[in-house]
Scaffold this motif. Sequence first.
Motif, PDB file in Angstrom:
ATOM      1  N   LEU B   2       0.849  -1.205   0.000  1.00  0.00           N
ATOM      2  CA  LEU B   2       0.000   0.000   0.000  1.00  0.00           C
ATOM      3  C   LEU B   2       0.878   1.246   0.000  1.00  0.00           C
ATOM      4  O   LEU B   2       1.751   1.382   0.859  1.00  0.00           O
ATOM      5  CB  LEU B   2      -0.892  -0.011   1.253  1.00  0.00           C
ATOM      6  N   GLN B   3       0.620   2.086  -1.021  1.00  0.00           N
ATOM      7  CA  GLN B   3       1.344   3.354  -1.045  1.00  0.00           C
ATOM      8  C   GLN B   3       0.351   4.512  -1.055  1.00  0.00           C
ATOM      9  O   GLN B   3      -0.493   4.589  -1.945  1.00  0.00           O
ATOM     10  CB  GLN B   3       2.232   3.478  -2.299  1.00  0.00           C
ATOM     11  N   ILE B   4       0.483   5.352  -0.053  1.00  0.00           N
ATOM     12  CA  ILE B   4      -0.360   6.552   0.002  1.00  0.00           C
ATOM     13  C   ILE B   4       0.559   7.744  -0.179  1.00  0.00           C
ATOM     14  O   ILE B   4       1.566   7.870   0.513  1.00  0.00           O
ATOM     15  CB  ILE B   4      -1.091   6.645   1.354  1.00  0.00           C
ATOM     16  N   LYS B   5       0.195   8.616  -1.162  1.00  0.00           N
ATOM     17  CA  LYS B   5       1.047   9.783  -1.430  1.00  0.00           C
ATOM     18  C   LYS B   5       0.240  11.079  -1.374  1.00  0.00           C
ATOM     19  O   LYS B   5      -0.740  11.238  -2.099  1.00  0.00           O
ATOM     20  CB  LYS B   5       1.671   9.657  -2.837  1.00  0.00           C
ATOM     21  N   GLY B  58      -3.930  13.590  -4.263  1.00  0.00           N
ATOM     22  CA  GLY B  58      -3.071  12.511  -3.798  1.00  0.00           C
ATOM     23  C   GLY B  58      -3.451  11.183  -4.421  1.00  0.00           C
ATOM     24  O   GLY B  58      -4.447  11.090  -5.164  1.00  0.00           O
ATOM     25  N   THR B  59      -2.671  10.154  -4.150  1.00  0.00           N
ATOM     26  CA  THR B  59      -2.919   8.837  -4.736  1.00  0.00           C
ATOM     27  C   THR B  59      -2.834   7.751  -3.671  1.00  0.00           C
ATOM     28  O   THR B  59      -2.150   7.908  -2.656  1.00  0.00           O
ATOM     29  CB  THR B  59      -1.871   8.503  -5.821  1.00  0.00           C
ATOM     30  N   VAL B  60      -3.579   6.670  -3.928  1.00  0.00           N
ATOM     31  CA  VAL B  60      -3.478   5.476  -3.086  1.00  0.00           C
ATOM     32  C   VAL B  60      -3.358   4.285  -4.030  1.00  0.00           C
ATOM     33  O   VAL B  60      -4.249   4.064  -4.866  1.00  0.00           O
ATOM     34  CB  VAL B  60      -4.705   5.285  -2.177  1.00  0.00           C
ATOM     35  N   THR B  61      -2.263   3.562  -3.957  1.00  0.00           N
ATOM     36  CA  THR B  61      -2.162   2.348  -4.774  1.00  0.00           C
ATOM     37  C   THR B  61      -2.046   1.138  -3.862  1.00  0.00           C
ATOM     38  O   THR B  61      -1.456   1.198  -2.781  1.00  0.00           O
ATOM     39  CB  THR B  61      -0.942   2.382  -5.726  1.00  0.00           C
ATOM     40  N   PHE B  62      -2.680   0.060  -4.316  1.00  0.00           N
ATOM     41  CA  PHE B  62      -2.693  -1.184  -3.556  1.00  0.00           C
ATOM     42  C   PHE B  62      -2.269  -2.293  -4.513  1.00  0.00           C
ATOM     43  O   PHE B  62      -2.900  -2.468  -5.558  1.00  0.00           O
ATOM     44  CB  PHE B  62      -4.100  -1.435  -3.014  1.00  0.00           C
ATOM     45  N   GLU B  65      -2.172  -1.175  -7.999  1.00  0.00           N
ATOM     46  CA  GLU B  65      -3.398  -0.727  -8.660  1.00  0.00           C
ATOM     47  C   GLU B  65      -3.907   0.556  -8.003  1.00  0.00           C
ATOM     48  O   GLU B  65      -3.729   0.738  -6.797  1.00  0.00           O
ATOM     49  CB  GLU B  65      -4.471  -1.807  -8.464  1.00  0.00           C
ATOM     50  N   ASP B  66      -4.582   1.387  -8.814  1.00  0.00           N
ATOM     51  CA  ASP B  66      -5.164   2.610  -8.248  1.00  0.00           C
ATOM     52  C   ASP B  66      -6.381   2.238  -7.404  1.00  0.00           C
ATOM     53  O   ASP B  66      -7.454   1.926  -7.917  1.00  0.00           O
ATOM     54  CB  ASP B  66      -5.573   3.552  -9.388  1.00  0.00           C
ATOM     55  N   LEU B  67      -6.210   2.296  -6.097  1.00  0.00           N
ATOM     56  CA  LEU B  67      -7.270   1.850  -5.189  1.00  0.00           C
ATOM     57  C   LEU B  67      -8.506   2.743  -5.252  1.00  0.00           C
ATOM     58  O   LEU B  67      -9.639   2.283  -5.118  1.00  0.00           O
ATOM     59  CB  LEU B  67      -6.733   1.817  -3.753  1.00  0.00           C
ATOM     60  N   LEU B  68      -8.268   4.032  -5.492  1.00  0.00           N
ATOM     61  CA  LEU B  68      -9.372   4.990  -5.436  1.00  0.00           C
ATOM     62  C   LEU B  68     -10.388   4.783  -6.558  1.00  0.00           C
ATOM     63  O   LEU B  68     -11.498   5.291  -6.501  1.00  0.00           O
ATOM     64  CB  LEU B  68      -8.823   6.424  -5.458  1.00  0.00           C
ATOM     65  N   GLU B  69      -9.981   4.018  -7.587  1.00  0.00           N
ATOM     66  CA  GLU B  69     -10.904   3.735  -8.690  1.00  0.00           C
ATOM     67  C   GLU B  69     -11.866   2.595  -8.352  1.00  0.00           C
ATOM     68  O   GLU B  69     -12.824   2.356  -9.081  1.00  0.00           O
ATOM     69  CB  GLU B  69     -10.103   3.342  -9.950  1.00  0.00           C
TER      70      GLU B  69
END
Lengths: 421, 250
Positions: B2-5, B58-62, B65-69
């Motif tokens: 998990l990357q939160i930016k 900002g972005t969240v990838t899991f 993958e783009d989690l926010l989508e």
Amino acid sequence: MNSTALSFDALERAVAALPDNGLSALRRAALEQLRRDGLPGAREEDWKYTELSSLIEIANNWLDQGAALPAPSMRAAPDAIDATWIRIANGQIDDDSITGLPDGISVKRLSDTVPELAPAGRLGDFNIALLHDGLHISIGQDVTLQRPLGIHVCDEAGDDSVSQVRINIDVAPGSVASFVEYQVSEGEADLYSNSVINLAVADGARADYVRIQNRHKRHNQTSHLTVGLGKDARLRHTSFDLGGRLVRNDLVVDIAQPGAEADFGGLYLVGDGQHIDNHTRVDHRVGPAVSNQEYRGILDGKARGVWNGKAIVHEGADGTDAQQSNHNLLLSRNAEIDAKPELEIYADDVKCSHGTTVGQLDEAALFYLRTRGLSRRDARRMLTRAFAQATIGRTPVEQLHDFLAGAVDSRLRELMHEGDQ
Amino acid sequence: MLQIKDLDASIGGTEILRGLSLDVSAGEVHAIMGPNGSGKSTLAQVIAGHSDYEVTSGTVTFKGEDLLELEPEERAREGIFLGFQYPVEIPGVNNAILLREAVNAKRRHQGLDDVDAFEFLKLAREKMAVLGMDPQFLNRGVNEGFSGGEKKRNEILQMAMLEPSLAILDETDSGLDIDALRAVAEGINALRSPDRAIILVTHYQRVLDYVEPDHVHVLSDGRIARSGDKTLALELEDKGYDWVREAASA
């Protein structure tokens, strides 16, 4: 008055054409009564939300075309319900179904007796005027029925048609009996079925009564069930309205003896193009006695629902405990419910309450379910099903629960699918 | 994993998260601490996909993958589990049925067949025994009439059955007595593995005595004000949250 009036000349011809039997005089009297009173109209408080014009049109068409009762098509009752079935098809009694009944049940045709037919309003007069024949069912004293007695009302509309059902049921003192009324219909023409059932539960007797209405979605029904309770008698009643186009059900409970207990309620699932109206009235004439009612509705699409629950505690009926509640789940913005509890209390020592809710699915619960991997649609269905389960769970004849769960599930799937469109 | 930016998120127009960044790798346990209103629960809800929260930048990838989508249910099926601070009571929905539907939703997503009903019940009962839950809880409505501790155990039961890649436990330790806390901690530790990650959102250091974190972060005003190892939690317990706030504004 209705914008559409019943065509009395045609009605008179139809009444005259019915078989001459023990009902003839009653039919003529009912016709005269009807000529004076007419059918209920929208200006009347009890009919404010349910307009009968479309049913009168069907009746007029049918009367103009000779008022034929189509040959009864003998359809099997649902296997899933283990009951002794009596069948009335297209308003005509299936003779085979009323012979060889278990001990303790006796059935006669109304035309073979000198029938006493309790008043049931103007639709009751309409019912008698056009009644082909009806039944009188007696459950003997101190009899405990092992299987429910099923009343299978099935109509098949090849052409526009109108059918009448009339049944008197006596449950003798000390008896325990359960009944399943199952009303269904098929056929692509218009149909209006009008039933009047009187159930008299004598002193110390117990009756369970489950009414299931699953008619074709272009067919219409009015039904009137009156229940009279003797001393220490008990009624448990649950109804399920799954199908139909315009449906109006009246339940009248009359408590004239102390110690009576009436527990009743129902579930109505209403979708696009449906109008389902449940009216109840309980008269507490003496106390102590208990009545408790809980109705639930699920409405989707352009559905219209009506619930009106009236409890009247008459003067002197001290010790009355009357509770009523009505909960509605609106799954679409276009669905509409008119819910009205009415309490009239003329006694001092009473315990009465009512509560009505109209709401949507709980968003917090929906989110919770979705975080567990359920799709929005499945989560909605699961919560809706849980709402319906409360009525299935309180249904008295336990062997029906699986059948009802299946029927409710399948109707909900349709309903919520229609709603998704 | 998990990357939160630089995540900004708001609810009803009020900004809660302001430039939060966090990197969680497989095998790690992260504790996120902070005073009330610092944005801990908001972070948990945003990762789970609650629609009331609006991500403004900002972005969240899991797993890349783009989690926010993704919809909340897609996130769940991809392996994200949120243990709720206030688990929702759902009368009329059977606990066992929800549990099975949840497991099956994930299995179908993975192209697997539905679970065998018998095996499923057996496994659920085993997990319940570990958590000190009466098997009767399976037959009840979801969280219906459960005590605070029972609700939290039920969350851990769901987590244990779903075996998520990433579990975010939002104040799962709050309101628990010592026995319940131990049972819940045991459930969390049982899930620890090199291919999973756990984020413990907590107000108190107490749970960290039982579940040892690899990283501790302190949230203040919607961003991470300080990060460290498990000793940071002890230091916080000693000095209080004001210490972090002062340090952050200094």
